[in-house]
Design a protein around this motif. Structure first.
Motif, PDB file in Angstrom:
ATOM      1  N   UNK A 170       0.843  -1.196   0.000  1.00 48.10           N
ATOM      2  CA  UNK A 170       0.000   0.000   0.000  1.00 48.10           C
ATOM      3  C   UNK A 170       0.883   1.253   0.000  1.00 48.10           C
ATOM      4  N   UNK A 173       2.803   1.865  -3.289  1.00 49.31           N
ATOM      5  CA  UNK A 173       1.864   2.412  -4.273  1.00 49.31           C
ATOM      6  C   UNK A 173       1.611   3.889  -4.014  1.00 49.31           C
ATOM      7  N   UNK A 174       1.390   4.205  -2.740  1.00 51.46           N
ATOM      8  CA  UNK A 174       1.083   5.588  -2.371  1.00 51.46           C
ATOM      9  C   UNK A 174       2.240   6.513  -2.724  1.00 51.46           C
ATOM     10  N   UNK A 177       2.737   7.268  -6.337  1.00 49.54           N
ATOM     11  CA  UNK A 177       1.601   7.867  -7.044  1.00 49.54           C
ATOM     12  C   UNK A 177       1.704   9.393  -7.039  1.00 49.54           C
ATOM     13  N   UNK A 179      -0.164  11.278  -5.394  1.00 53.15           N
ATOM     14  CA  UNK A 179      -0.302  11.708  -4.007  1.00 53.15           C
ATOM     15  C   UNK A 179       1.056  11.697  -3.310  1.00 53.15           C
ATOM     16  N   UNK A 181       3.916  12.071  -4.732  1.00 57.41           N
ATOM     17  CA  UNK A 181       4.686  13.211  -5.245  1.00 57.41           C
ATOM     18  C   UNK A 181       4.272  14.485  -4.549  1.00 57.41           C
ATOM     19  N   UNK A 197      -2.044  24.670  -6.413  1.00 59.81           N
ATOM     20  CA  UNK A 197      -3.418  24.326  -6.070  1.00 59.81           C
ATOM     21  C   UNK A 197      -3.530  23.121  -5.150  1.00 59.81           C
ATOM     22  N   UNK A 198      -2.406  22.694  -4.568  1.00 63.68           N
ATOM     23  CA  UNK A 198      -2.471  21.547  -3.662  1.00 63.68           C
ATOM     24  C   UNK A 198      -3.032  21.988  -2.313  1.00 63.68           C
TER      25      UNK A 198
ATOM     26  N   UNK C  87       8.986  15.412 -12.575  1.00 66.37           N
ATOM     27  CA  UNK C  87       8.153  15.311 -11.373  1.00 66.37           C
ATOM     28  C   UNK C  87       7.603  16.670 -10.966  1.00 66.37           C
ATOM     29  N   UNK C  90       4.727  17.177 -12.998  1.00 68.06           N
ATOM     30  CA  UNK C  90       3.643  16.261 -12.640  1.00 68.06           C
ATOM     31  C   UNK C  90       2.900  16.733 -11.389  1.00 68.06           C
ATOM     32  N   UNK C  91       3.650  17.276 -10.432  1.00 69.53           N
ATOM     33  CA  UNK C  91       2.995  17.801  -9.226  1.00 69.53           C
ATOM     34  C   UNK C  91       1.990  18.880  -9.605  1.00 69.53           C
ATOM     35  N   UNK C  94      -1.422  17.535 -10.130  1.00 73.05           N
ATOM     36  CA  UNK C  94      -2.081  16.682  -9.140  1.00 73.05           C
ATOM     37  C   UNK C  94      -3.439  17.224  -8.686  1.00 73.05           C
ATOM     38  N   UNK C  95      -3.508  18.538  -8.513  1.00 68.72           N
ATOM     39  CA  UNK C  95      -4.750  19.113  -7.985  1.00 68.72           C
ATOM     40  C   UNK C  95      -5.946  18.850  -8.897  1.00 68.72           C
ATOM     41  N   UNK C 100      -6.595  10.020  -4.341  1.00 69.53           N
ATOM     42  CA  UNK C 100      -6.425  10.349  -2.935  1.00 69.53           C
ATOM     43  C   UNK C 100      -5.543   9.312  -2.295  1.00 69.53           C
ATOM     44  N   UNK C 101      -5.496   9.319  -0.967  1.00 68.74           N
ATOM     45  CA  UNK C 101      -4.631   8.377  -0.261  1.00 68.74           C
ATOM     46  C   UNK C 101      -5.048   6.928  -0.509  1.00 68.74           C
ATOM     47  N   UNK C 102      -6.327   6.650  -0.295  1.00 71.08           N
ATOM     48  CA  UNK C 102      -6.774   5.256  -0.403  1.00 71.08           C
ATOM     49  C   UNK C 102      -6.690   4.763  -1.835  1.00 71.08           C
ATOM     50  N   UNK C 104      -4.843   5.785  -4.213  1.00 71.77           N
ATOM     51  CA  UNK C 104      -3.455   5.621  -4.648  1.00 71.77           C
ATOM     52  C   UNK C 104      -2.836   4.391  -4.027  1.00 71.77           C
ATOM     53  N   UNK C 105      -3.076   4.203  -2.712  1.00 72.69           N
ATOM     54  CA  UNK C 105      -2.500   3.059  -2.016  1.00 72.69           C
ATOM     55  C   UNK C 105      -2.984   1.746  -2.589  1.00 72.69           C
ATOM     56  N   UNK C 106      -4.268   1.687  -2.946  1.00 67.61           N
ATOM     57  CA  UNK C 106      -4.811   0.448  -3.522  1.00 67.61           C
ATOM     58  C   UNK C 106      -4.622   0.396  -5.033  1.00 67.61           C
ATOM     59  N   UNK C 107      -4.051   1.435  -5.584  1.00 64.24           N
ATOM     60  CA  UNK C 107      -3.749   1.500  -7.011  1.00 64.24           C
ATOM     61  C   UNK C 107      -4.985   1.183  -7.845  1.00 64.24           C
ATOM     62  N   UNK C 115      -2.477   8.643 -13.824  1.00 65.11           N
ATOM     63  CA  UNK C 115      -1.015   8.756 -13.764  1.00 65.11           C
ATOM     64  C   UNK C 115      -0.419   8.716 -15.169  1.00 65.11           C
ATOM     65  N   UNK C 118      -1.100  11.953 -16.843  1.00 64.44           N
ATOM     66  CA  UNK C 118      -0.230  13.008 -16.317  1.00 64.44           C
ATOM     67  C   UNK C 118       1.170  12.897 -16.910  1.00 64.44           C
TER      68      UNK C 118
END
Lengths: 316, 295, 254
Positions: A170, A173-174, A177, A179, A181, A197-198, C87, C90-91, C94-95, C100-102, C104-107, C115, C118
């Motif tokens: 997890x 991946x995070x 991603x 996020x 970055x 805009x973050x 990068x 790429x940032x 992002x907005x 989000x966190x979940x 992204x974590x679970x891809x 991605x 982007x």
């Protein structure tokens, strides 16, 4: 997943499977279990500090919340353990959010001291109001799932490291991603993040919650393994130990957190003979690694391997 | 009623004086280097334990023990700066925070190895009947603690206002580059600030040990409370640290007395968090003044 | 807008027409950067309003202003120095994603798709600003000129309607400045993005701007096309001082 990460991950899984098979000794496996528990906390702190650049000296507080809440719920309320563990994670997340909203406006030293203060408050609460007070309480049930209790050491080893693998997956991946970055961007410049805009505040709060949830999970697993807990396991010293794991392993690399956790957990076992000296040894390790190996084990190894490879290529 | 209240007040003032000294210690290093030295609490412990070592274990005369204790604390401060702070090349903030924590653990480790985990105590500086005000008892040592704190504060005030070295140290804080240009040895001033803060902390430790005992792991809590005192009045201002120290000491002893002794540490921590969250610039500091300070 | 009793901007009022390049010039301390900071939400004005596409921007957080379509660069380059060139770009995007966190974590599949999108778009932007070759280098390794260009690229990555450039040519040599001018013009002509720039390099300003505003001591002293500004008496005085202007006038006659 990037190629390097995939390879590391496969080696990692292989090691997990093989260790109990190779080493039959319960002692080694037990140390392995504690390493895994610590690794969970360290991975969270690594994302928080190494990637998002936010300091926390209060991880012991979330670790303690995880241990106490899930123990109390399973012992006194008779909830199934999985439910208790999840409830503890939710409590830790809420606590993290309440702390994060005001605390993450602070920077550097102030944030460090604020999180330290939070950890100490939890420690005092556990001492004053936790079941059994300073001497703690026992008879916490072993971890179990759907009526099947994991009693054997090897079983618990696989449970813990299986969870470490999931958390690691997890987290990788995070981090890789968008996020991830964005989190690294916060580390570099708040102002530029705003111009992009973050939502810097939301990102900071979320990453703080994530680290708290990891720590809480680890705390619950700890409690359901040792079946007896007391506040002394959740003092400031534990927060500093986790800090040390992350730094020694390499703050900018998730694998560093895992390796750091193993090193720092195994170390006192090797130093058993010098019982009186353990605090001093910890202190020296932290000081010396900050001064001379600031990057940490894993990033330094990666560099060495790259150099070797370049050398080999050049030779051809 | 009044007697009990006064009793709590006096004990609050006593510990508060030590918090004030720790807070001042924070200020001294912060002013010269912008570093918040989280090993500040260990200096206090060193003061108490070394004093015990010289006076009780070696049975040296009182004043000699005091002198030796101060010298040893100074050496610890000096070594800390020369061995860990100075060698760091372009440290970032994260590193600065962690290095002083690391040093605090080393110090704690040494203290634990040398003195073990037991608390230590030695007799008051002077023997004599305690004073009594409306029935509340004031130990002579309490007067020593408060007197010594006051003396230190006055001494430091003159040091920073009247002596060349003191002024030079302040100059380093305001603008290190400019200080270097006018010929101030910035590196030496940084070192001096660590020595001075260690000595101030150790003096507090020496004075308080006969009342509240001293053990190897008291450092972190002392540091947190001292830090709390320091930021209450705005980091860097000694007057604020003194007022802050007394406020925390008194609140703490009132909580211990009227509510529950286990919560006395929680009070300082909660105050700490409240200040950090709502007025990180300090309670007695105007916003405009705060903006002038570098962070 | 005032800082501790010092009035930095007073009665400044102007419009920016969509699709224009508008330059803000004036001597140091005239309040140009302050003005950009107010528009991008870093400072809040004591009085006055900022409108963007009919929406009020005063008291809106900087990040929200950026999401509404105003993006910017900084006088002192504020790149993400520890990240690579691509990068950084790429940032910037992002907005605009849903990740989000979940997720992204679970891809989750949509994250992977975003991605990839982007990545593709970032490479496009890098080609656009001629930094394609530098893609994988750490941003802090670039020379200042390319850092400034990269910052513009990053501003474009947010998908803005308006970009604010704070002294984009500072520290650039002549050739780099010319390239910069090309890029800014392309931003207007091809991407149809409005540009407001603060700049000291008069050659650049005069060659690319559609209109110019001159600030001095926090007040607008002139507004108009490059040609009008060059002829404006007050501007010349503000820039060169009374005496030199006479000198120049004299030279011009002879």
């Amino acid at each position: 997943m990037k190629k390097g990460d995939l390879l590391s991950f496969l080696i990692f899984i292989l090691l997990i499977i093989l260790l109990p098979v190779i080493s039959g000794s319960t002692y080694t496996i037990t140390v392995g279990i504690f390493s895994g528990i610590n690794a969970l906390v360290a991975i969270g702190l690594c994302i928080l500090m190494g990637y998002a650049g936010q300091v926390s000296l209060g991880q012991a507080g979330f670790y303690g919340i995880g241990a106490y809440i899930s123990s109390i719920l399973s012992v006194h309320a008779g909830l199934p353990i999985v439910i208790s563990v999840i409830c503890a994670m939710i409590v830790a997340a809420v606590a993290a959010m309440i702390l994060a909203v005001p605390a993450l406006r602070l920077k550097g030293h102030y944030l460090a001291v604020a999180t330290l203060g939070f950890g100490e408050i939890i420690y005092i609460i556990l001492n004053e109001w936790g079941p059994g007070g300073p001497s703690g309480f026992g008879d916490i049930p072993h971890f179990g799932l759907l009526g099947y209790t994991i009693g054997s050491t090897t079983g618990y080893f696989y449970l813990i490291w299986g969870l470490v693998a999931v958390v690691m997956l997890f987290s990788i991946n995070l981090i890789n991603s968008g996020t991830g970055r964005a989190l690294r961007a916060i580390h570099d410049s708040d102002m530029a993040c705003n111009a992009m805009g973050l939502n810097v505040t939301a990102l900071k709060i979320k990453v703080f919650i994530l680290s708290a949830v990891y720590a809480s999970l680890a705390g619950s697993l700890y409690a359901h393994y040792v079946t007896f807990i007391s506040p002394s396991s959740f003092s400031l010293f534990y927060s500093i130990l986790v800090l040390m794991m992350v730094i020694v392993g390499g703050i900018t690399n998730l694998w560093g957190a895992v390796i750091g956790a193993v090193v720092i957990t195994v170390l006192p076992e090797l130093l058993r003979r010098f019982e009186e000296l353990d605090v001093l040894v910890y202190g020296l390790i932290l000081t010396l690694s900050l001064m001379f190996f600031r990057k940490g084990i894993v990033p330094i190894l990666i560099e060495k391997i790259k150099k070797l490879r370049e050398f080999a290529v050049a030779k051809h | 009623m009044l007697t009990v209240f006064l009793q709590f007040l006096f004990s609050g003032l006593t510990v508060g004086a030590v918090y004030a000294l720790v807070g001042i210690g924070f200020n001294i290093t912060y002013n010269a280097t912008s570093i918040i030295n989280l090993a500040q609490g260990e200096f206090v412990v060193i003061g108490g334990l070394m004093m015990w070592f010289f006076a009780e274990s070696l049975k040296l005369p009182f004043l000699v023990s005091v002198a030796f204790t101060i010298i040893s604390a100074g050496i610890v401060g000096l070594l800390m700066e020369r061995l860990t702070i100075k060698p760091l090349k372009n440290p970032d903030l994260l590193l600065m925070i962690m290095i002083t924590i690391a040093v605090s653990i080393v110090l704690r480790g040494i203290l634990m190895f040398a003195f073990g985990k037991d608390p230590y105590v030695y007799p008051s500086f002077t023997e004599g009947e305690p004073l009594s005000i409306y029935g509340a008892i004031i130990q002579q040592q309490t007067l020593w603690v408060i007197g010594i704190t006051g003396f230190c504060i006055i001494l430091l005030f003159f040091f920073f206002k009247k002596t060349m070295v003191g002024k030079a140290m302040l100059a380093c804080a305001v603008n290190p580059t400019a200080a270097k240009l006018v010929g101030i040895n910035v590196s030496r001033m940084v070192m001096l600030s660590f020595v001075l803060s260690a000595v101030v902390g150790a003096i507090g430790g020496m004075a308080i040990t006969p009342i509240s005992l001293m053990e190897y792991d008291k450092g972190p809590m002392l540091a947190v409370k001292g830090f709390c005192a320091a930021i209450m009045g705005g980091l860097g201002t000694n007057r604020g640290a003194v007022i802050g120290g007394f406020i925390i000491g008194i609140l703490e002893s009132m909580t211990a007395g009227y509510i529950h002794s286990g919560l006395k540490d929680a009070v300082a921590l909660i105050i700490l968090l409240l200040i950090l969250f709502f007025k990180p610039a300090g309670i007695f500091v105007s916003k405009a003044m705060h903006q002038l300070r570098k962070f | 807008m005032s800082f501790g009793g010092l009035m930095a901007l007073r009665n400044v009022s102007f419009d920016v027409i969509e699709g224009d390049i508008k330059a803000l010039i004036g001597p140091n301390g005239a309040g140009k950067t302050t003005l950009l900071n107010i528009v991008s939400g870093i400072h809040q004005p004591d009085k006055g309003d900022v409108f963007f596409l009919g929406e009020k921007l005063v008291n809106v957080a900087p990040a929200r202003i950026a999401r509404k379509g105003i993006s910017r660069t900084f006088q002192h380059v504020e790149l993400f120095g520890n990240m690579t060139v691509i990068e950084n770009i790429m940032v910037g995007q992002y907005a605009r994603t849903r990740s989000g966190f979940l997720s992204s974590g679970f891809k989750l599949p949509f994250v992977v798709k975003e991605e990839r999108e982007i990545q593709r778009k970032s490479e496009e932007i890098l080609e656009y600003i001629n930094l394609g070759q530098r893609k994988d280098e750490p941003a802090s390794n670039l020379p200042i000129g390319e850092q400034r260009t990269l910052e513009i690229g990053r501003a474009l990555a947010t998908g803005p309607r308006l970009v604010l450039l704070d002294e984009p040519a500072a520290g650039l040599n002549i050739k780099e400045t010319r390239n910069l001018g090309e890029i800014i013009r392309k931003i207007r002509d091809e991407l149809k993005i409005t540009v407001v720039l603060v700049e000291h390099d008069m050659d650049l300003v005069m060659s690319i701007s559609d209109s110019i505003i001159v600030l001095n001591f926090g007040e607008v002293i002139a507004e108009g096309t490059p040609l009008e500004i060059q002829k404006n008496h007050e501007v010349i005085v503000a820039y060169l001082g009374e005496e030199e202007e006479i000198q120049r006038g004299y030279n011009a006659h002879t």
